[in-house]
Design a protein around this motif. Structure first.
Motif, short mmCIF file in Angstrom:
data_model
loop_
_atom_site.label_atom_id
_atom_site.label_comp_id
_atom_site.label_asym_id
_atom_site.label_seq_id
_atom_site.Cartn_x
_atom_site.Cartn_y
_atom_site.Cartn_z
N ALA A 179 41.41 -51.46 37.46
CA ALA A 179 41.65 -52.10 38.76
C ALA A 179 40.44 -51.99 39.67
N SER A 180 40.26 -53.02 40.48
CA SER A 180 39.34 -52.91 41.61
C SER A 180 40.14 -52.35 42.77
N VAL A 181 39.53 -51.45 43.53
CA VAL A 181 40.24 -50.76 44.61
C VAL A 181 39.68 -51.22 45.95
N HIS A 182 40.58 -51.73 46.79
CA HIS A 182 40.19 -52.18 48.12
C HIS A 182 40.55 -51.10 49.13
N LEU A 183 39.54 -50.39 49.58
CA LEU A 183 39.75 -49.36 50.59
C LEU A 183 39.94 -50.05 51.94
N VAL A 184 41.03 -49.71 52.62
CA VAL A 184 41.30 -50.38 53.90
C VAL A 184 41.65 -49.37 54.98
N PHE A 185 40.98 -49.51 56.10
CA PHE A 185 41.27 -48.73 57.30
C PHE A 185 41.72 -49.72 58.37
N VAL A 186 42.98 -49.58 58.79
CA VAL A 186 43.49 -50.47 59.84
C VAL A 186 43.14 -49.86 61.20
N ASN A 187 42.29 -50.54 61.93
CA ASN A 187 41.82 -50.05 63.22
C ASN A 187 42.71 -50.62 64.32
N THR A 188 43.44 -49.74 65.01
CA THR A 188 44.37 -50.18 66.05
C THR A 188 43.84 -49.79 67.43
N PRO A 189 44.24 -50.50 68.48
CA PRO A 189 43.81 -50.14 69.83
C PRO A 189 44.21 -48.71 70.21
N ALA A 190 45.37 -48.30 69.75
CA ALA A 190 45.86 -46.96 70.11
C ALA A 190 45.05 -45.85 69.47
N HIS A 191 44.47 -46.12 68.29
CA HIS A 191 43.68 -45.10 67.59
C HIS A 191 42.37 -45.71 67.12
N PHE A 192 41.63 -46.25 68.08
CA PHE A 192 40.38 -46.95 67.74
C PHE A 192 39.35 -45.97 67.18
N THR A 193 38.70 -46.39 66.10
CA THR A 193 37.61 -45.62 65.49
C THR A 193 36.46 -46.57 65.24
N ASN A 194 35.24 -46.17 65.60
CA ASN A 194 34.13 -47.10 65.43
C ASN A 194 33.79 -47.30 63.96
N SER A 195 33.28 -48.47 63.63
CA SER A 195 33.06 -48.87 62.24
C SER A 195 32.07 -47.97 61.52
N ILE A 196 31.09 -47.45 62.24
CA ILE A 196 30.09 -46.58 61.60
C ILE A 196 30.75 -45.31 61.08
#
Length: 274
Positions: A179-196
């Motif tokens: 399988a190819s694995v798609h790592l996903v981080f859902v960035n929400t306003p309540a718990h915002f984390t910068n992309s870096i």
């Protein structure tokens, strides 16, 4: 992978779970434990034979299941499928997890109602209790997940060190289907984390898994559950793996992200605890 457990109540969703388990078993050689539980609050294993005899309805249901389950499985499963039928009496989720422990189960595959099919009824149900109490990975499916469905896997996490330990538990399944694995981080306003920061976490997560194919995604959405649904639709992913928290003592009406995704979406959801 040596052992897969399927809780079986003869519903179409349980059949889908069994068919999914067989797809995994066919590639891995794993034995499938098909477990039907006659429900009772009685502490059945500790009752004397005399006391058990007083509960004729429970005994009748047990004998019927013992007779029906093997023949039913022969009708719906391939002739040479390595399926072991097991019938237990007790509290369903407790009996299922007891069997899982006895056989050192690698994976539990169970059926869940699809979206629009009364999934809310599962709140407080056997499914929810297995999700919360199982130390083993749990794959909840609404329909048959065939080989193609396993070839693209989403992995939702905050990518802390514990997530890497959790992923190790499903790595054999990922490798089994290449399988190819798609790592996903859902960035929400309540718990915002910068992309870096998220990128750094993902890069650290991937170290040691160089033989696997990863794709990294930061997906912005108002809430994580709907965000994972929308992300999966966009990338045509039918299986989402998630690191689940330990919610064994939380009231049934308080549901976490994993449970919400199972209840409100049509995704197959693979729940993993550290």
């Amino acid at each position: 992978m040596k052992t897969i457990l399927v809780p079986f109540d003869f519903s179409p969703y349980a059949v889908a779970a069994l068919q999914t388990a067989y797809k995994i078993s066919h590639k891995s050689g794993a034995e499938i434990l098909c477990v039907t539980v006659v429900p009772t609050e009685l502490d059945w294993e500790f009752l004397s034979e005399e006391a058990k005899a007083k509960h004729s309805q429970v005994l009748d249901e047990y004998n019927e299941a013992m007779e029906v389950l093997p023949s039913y499985l022969r009708n719906i499963a391939p002739a040479k499928a390595p399926i072991k039928p097991i019938v237990k009496i007790g509290v369903p989720f407790e009996s299922i997890l007891q069997v899982a422990k006895e056989y050192s189960t690698d994976l539990i595959v169970l059926g869940a109602y699809g979206k629009g099919n009364g999934g809310v009824n599962f709140i407080g149900s056997t499914l929810q209790k297995i999700l919360r109490n199982s130390p083993y990975p749990v794959l909840a499916v609404k329909e048959l997940l065939d080989g193609n469905g396993f070839r693209k896997v989403g992995f939702a996490s905050n990518f802390d060190p514990a997530s890497k330990t959790a992923f190790e538990r499903i790595k054999p399944l990922v490798k089994l289907f290449r399988a190819s694995v798609h790592l996903v981080f859902v960035n929400t306003p309540a718990h915002f984390t910068n992309s870096i920061e998220v990128e750094e976490r993902m890069n650290h997560f991937m170290k040691g898994f160089e033989e696997l194919t990863f794709h990294k995604h930061v997906f912005n959405y108002s809430d994580p559950e709907t965000g994972l649904e929308k992300f999966s639709d966009l990338h045509k992913i039918g299986l989402m793996a998630m690191v689940s928290g330990h919610h064994e003592k939380i009231p049934n009406y308080q549901i976490g992200t994993t449970e919400t995704l199972v209840f409100q979406s049509d995704l197959a959801v693979l729940s993993i605890k550290v």
